[in-house]
Design an enzyme around this catalytic site. Structure first.
Site, PDB file in Angstrom:
ATOM      1  N   GLU A 192      54.209  45.005  15.509  1.00 34.57           N
ATOM      2  CA  GLU A 192      55.175  44.335  16.369  1.00 34.57           C
ATOM      3  C   GLU A 192      54.535  44.030  17.710  1.00 34.57           C
ATOM      4  OE1 GLU A 192      57.703  42.415  16.659  1.00 34.57           O
ATOM      5  OE2 GLU A 192      58.409  43.703  15.025  1.00 34.57           O
ATOM      6  N   ARG A 206      60.447  55.324  30.668  1.00 35.51           N
ATOM      7  CA  ARG A 206      59.383  56.145  30.089  1.00 35.51           C
ATOM      8  C   ARG A 206      58.039  55.801  30.734  1.00 35.51           C
ATOM      9  NH1 ARG A 206      60.552  55.203  23.841  1.00 35.51           N
ATOM     10  NH2 ARG A 206      61.406  53.272  24.686  1.00 35.51           N
ATOM     11  N   GLY A 236      49.107  45.878  40.579  1.00 32.21           N
ATOM     12  CA  GLY A 236      50.321  46.601  40.968  1.00 32.21           C
ATOM     13  C   GLY A 236      50.077  48.091  41.006  1.00 32.21           C
ATOM     14  N   CYS A 239      54.654  52.155  25.471  1.00 35.89           N
ATOM     15  CA  CYS A 239      53.592  51.665  24.575  1.00 35.89           C
ATOM     16  C   CYS A 239      52.177  51.883  25.114  1.00 35.89           C
ATOM     17  CB  CYS A 239      53.828  50.193  24.285  1.00 35.89           C
ATOM     18  SG  CYS A 239      55.450  49.896  23.597  1.00 35.89           S
ATOM     19  N   ASN A 242      47.016  46.112  22.351  1.00 34.40           N
ATOM     20  CA  ASN A 242      47.566  46.829  23.497  1.00 34.40           C
ATOM     21  C   ASN A 242      46.457  47.352  24.408  1.00 34.40           C
ATOM     22  OD1 ASN A 242      50.153  46.278  22.867  1.00 34.40           O
ATOM     23  ND2 ASN A 242      50.793  48.358  22.397  1.00 34.40           N
ATOM     24  N   LYS A 294      50.878  55.578  25.741  1.00 39.47           N
ATOM     25  CA  LYS A 294      50.821  56.331  24.470  1.00 39.47           C
ATOM     26  C   LYS A 294      49.756  55.729  23.544  1.00 39.47           C
ATOM     27  CE  LYS A 294      54.245  55.350  21.479  1.00 39.47           C
ATOM     28  NZ  LYS A 294      53.859  54.872  20.184  1.00 39.47           N
TER      29      LYS A 294
HETATM   30  C1  UGA Z   1      53.645  45.947  25.453  1.00 38.00           C
HETATM   31  C2  UGA Z   1      52.929  44.702  24.919  1.00 38.00           C
HETATM   32  O1  UGA Z   1      52.890  43.706  25.940  1.00 38.00           O
HETATM   33  C3  UGA Z   1      53.646  44.145  23.684  1.00 38.00           C
HETATM   34  O2  UGA Z   1      52.897  43.050  23.159  1.00 38.00           O
HETATM   35  C4  UGA Z   1      53.742  45.249  22.623  1.00 38.00           C
HETATM   36  O3  UGA Z   1      54.455  44.813  21.489  1.00 38.00           O
HETATM   37  C5  UGA Z   1      54.483  46.437  23.220  1.00 38.00           C
HETATM   38  O4  UGA Z   1      53.763  46.906  24.387  1.00 38.00           O
HETATM   39  C6  UGA Z   1      54.523  47.517  22.176  1.00 38.00           C
HETATM   40  O5  UGA Z   1      53.464  48.022  21.811  1.00 38.00           O
HETATM   41  O6  UGA Z   1      55.607  47.785  21.640  1.00 38.00           O
HETATM   42  P1  UGA Z   1      55.828  46.384  26.952  1.00 38.00           P
HETATM   43  O7  UGA Z   1      55.349  47.805  27.014  1.00 38.00           O
HETATM   44  O8  UGA Z   1      57.233  46.117  26.632  1.00 38.00           O
HETATM   45  O9  UGA Z   1      54.946  45.551  25.890  1.00 38.00           O
HETATM   46  O10 UGA Z   1      55.588  45.721  28.385  1.00 38.00           O
HETATM   47  P2  UGA Z   1      54.480  44.809  29.071  1.00 38.00           P
HETATM   48  O11 UGA Z   1      55.101  43.565  29.512  1.00 38.00           O
HETATM   49  O12 UGA Z   1      53.265  44.709  28.251  1.00 38.00           O
HETATM   50  O13 UGA Z   1      54.162  45.689  30.356  1.00 38.00           O
HETATM   51  C7  UGA Z   1      53.555  46.980  30.251  1.00 38.00           C
HETATM   52  C8  UGA Z   1      53.264  47.526  31.634  1.00 38.00           C
HETATM   53  O14 UGA Z   1      52.214  46.795  32.244  1.00 38.00           O
HETATM   54  C9  UGA Z   1      54.451  47.437  32.609  1.00 38.00           C
HETATM   55  O15 UGA Z   1      54.506  48.620  33.373  1.00 38.00           O
HETATM   56  C10 UGA Z   1      54.112  46.240  33.480  1.00 38.00           C
HETATM   57  O16 UGA Z   1      54.688  46.307  34.750  1.00 38.00           O
HETATM   58  C11 UGA Z   1      52.586  46.357  33.542  1.00 38.00           C
HETATM   59  N1  UGA Z   1      51.900  45.079  33.813  1.00 38.00           N
HETATM   60  C12 UGA Z   1      51.992  44.048  32.930  1.00 38.00           C
HETATM   61  C13 UGA Z   1      51.114  44.971  34.949  1.00 38.00           C
HETATM   62  O17 UGA Z   1      50.990  45.924  35.763  1.00 38.00           O
HETATM   63  N2  UGA Z   1      50.453  43.784  35.174  1.00 38.00           N
HETATM   64  C14 UGA Z   1      50.535  42.740  34.322  1.00 38.00           C
HETATM   65  O18 UGA Z   1      49.896  41.694  34.600  1.00 38.00           O
HETATM   66  C15 UGA Z   1      51.330  42.863  33.184  1.00 38.00           C
END
Ligand code: UGA
Length: 484
Positions: free
Chosen positions: A150, A346, A272, A279, A227, A282
């Site tokens: 996913e 989380r 940031g 995700c 990831n 972990k």
């Molecule tokens: C992430 C992946 O983006 C999805 O493709 C994957 O399906 C999902 O994990 C999963 O394994 O289930 P998610 O954890 O929902 O999705 O969120 P993201 O948008 O990826 O952000 C993750 C973290 O990175 C957040 O804390 C966000 O603030 C941070 N982030 C993201 C940054 O600090 N900089 C960025 O440019 C992008």
């Protein structure tokens, strides 16, 4: 197709609702009586855009709920496992839920089924599931095991499912591969987008999509590697932002310069306070553990994780640098969730930063549009107050800290906030606001990898410590943020 989805967590719930949306008959199974009862009552247990509408549209029609796997799996061609794989104390994924579900499915084989892993799992998990099923008496040929990782992001999960850029299916037999292809056919051939009652998400159009068919092991690896690569991009840009701080360069300009190379791309290059969520943290430690078990020391991943932890400390140093001492300070905080658009806390860097500030003696008033209820049990102190509006948080505060990238934080009335703050100081851990606009509004504004600005400052590279020495006698001598 009749599909059984096991586990009504974030992945199971979104996948179940979306499979119903594209035309399948879905039974969502959860053995947690509270979750099952809440879903049956028509509640949506997570904050996820579009999900409540989708559940309302299909509940009781193409989407039903059950707490009985045997009944739910009867006649199903596909059984999707979306159960938790939490980390154990060594960082490895704990696969005991996957194993017990595999055992349970073995007693539900009334017809040929493909058992599909959607949880993020180490390589060989599909092989293990198959073995468990054979050991539990499922005849060879009665079931296949497949992997269908996913790629949903919290906050945009429904849009990601219905408008994917790729679908990856790992299957070791043609029969299983065919079932998976049929599961996604309305998205692959575009017929879903032509239906009159499709769920319309404004601004989203069907886009070119790849259906990638692999072996189960490759599919399992694709998920971890994706990831890990995204987390690496974030840590990379955070490291570059640290250098920008040290030399007085602007990370926004650097990002533009490197991101416009198509091979690199602009996305996931936002610096940031580090990544959080259920995700990346972990999955990176699990992937690291998988590599170690395979005899490969994946040190790059250790560095990615280390840079990520350092970001929180860097932000805290910026706060100290702006305020000198923390004890007794009253801080306004915007954001608790690990990112905007979700109530998930989380591994949220916001939570860990708030814990540190409380530990150093600050008093905090915090606002988050969705994550307050979940945070109350985690942040327990008589010096924290959860408020219901951003403007309430900023009243008479010594500074404002931005910790989550909620879009609505960009739209706040920063003129009014300026009046209500005791000192016009903003420390923005997400680079949400414009340096020039904040300077124009009269703020002392510090962000990540961008030069500090002061009210209508012509000297863009003003150090916050020198800013404060002119503004607050208490801050004279504050230690400037070190780049280390
Ligand atoms: C992430 C992946 O983006 C999805 O493709 C994957 O399906 C999902 O994990 C999963 O394994 O289930 P998610 O954890 O929902 O999705 O969120 P993201 O948008 O990826 O952000 C993750 C973290 O990175 C957040 O804390 C966000 O603030 C941070 N982030 C993201 C940054 O600090 N900089 C960025 O440019 C992008």
């Amino acid at each position: 197709m009749r599909i059984t989805v096991i586990g009504s967590g974030y992945v199971g719930l979104v996948a179940g609702a979306c499979f119903a949306e594209i035309g399948h008959d879905v039974v969502l199974v959860d053995n947690d009586p509270l979750k099952f009862a809440a879903l049956s009552r028509g509640e949506c247990p997570i904050h996820e855009e579009h999900l409540p509408e989708l559940l309302a549209k299909h509940r009781g029609k193409r989407l039903t709920f059950s707490d009985n796997l045997k009944q739910a799996a009867a006649g199903a061609e596909a059984v999707v496992m979306a159960v938790g794989t939490p980390p154990n104390k060594n960082g490895e994924a704990d696969l005991s839920y996957v194993e017990s579900v595999a055992r349970e499915i073995s007693s539900c084989m009334d017809s040929y089924k493909v058992v599909i892993g959607k949880s993020t799992v180490p390589v060989y998990t599909s092989d293990w599931v198959r073995r468990i099923m054979l050991l539990n008496g499922v005849p060879e040929g009665m079931a296949d095991v497949a992997s269908n990782p996913e790629f949903l992001r919290e906050g945009t999960a429904v849009a990601d499912f219905l408008y994917p850029d790729r679908i990856v299916v790992g299957a070791n037999t043609e029969r299983a591969s065919d079932v998976l292809h049929r599961m996604y056919l309305p998205l692959i051939d575009g017929s879903y987008y032509a239906t009159a009652d499709r769920f319309v998400i404004s601004d989203l159009q069907r886009r070119p999509m790849q259906f990638i068919s692999t072996t189960t092991k490759s599919a399992e690896l694709i998920k971890y590697a994706s990831n890990a690569f995204l987390a690496m991009k974030i840590s990379f840009i955070n490291a570059v932002a640290t250098i920008c701080d040290a030399v007085g360069a602007d990370i926004d300009q650097v990002r533009e310069g490197i991101g416009s190379d198509e091979r690199i791309g602009r996305r996931f290059l936002n610096p940031g306070i580090g990544y959080g969520g259920s995700c990346f943290p972990k999955d990176l430690s699990a992937y690291h553990a998988v590599a170690r078990e395979c005899g490969y020391d994946f040190r790059l991943l250790e560095e990615v994780m280390d840079i990520n932890t350092q970001q929180r400390h860097r932000f805290l140093r910026k706060v100290r640098s702006a305020l000198w001492t923390i004890r007794g300070k009253r801080l306004a905080v915007l954001g608790l969730a690990f990112k905007g658009g979700t109530d998930d806390i989380r591994e949220s860097p916001a939570i860990s930063i708030i814990e540190s500030l409380l530990g150093e003696g600050a008093s905090i008033r915090v606002y988050d549009p969705a994550a307050t209820a979940r945070s109350r049990n985690v942040l327990v102190s008589d010096r924290i107050e959860f408020v219901s509006s951003p403007y309430e948080a900023t009243e008479d505060a010594d500074a404002l800290l931005i910790l989550t990238d909620w879009a609505e934080f960009k739209q706040l009335d920063y003129k009014t906030i300026h009046k209500s703050l005791r000192y016009p100081i903003i420390i923005d851990g997400r680079n949400l606001l414009s340096c020039a606009a904040m300077s124009e509004l009269g703020y002392y504004y510090t962000s990540m990898g961008r030069p500090d600005v002061s009210p209508q400052s012509s000297r863009q590279e003003l150090q916050v410590s020198s800013v404060l020495s002119t503004m607050m006698p208490v801050a004279v001598g504050a230690v400037a943020e070190s780049a280390a």
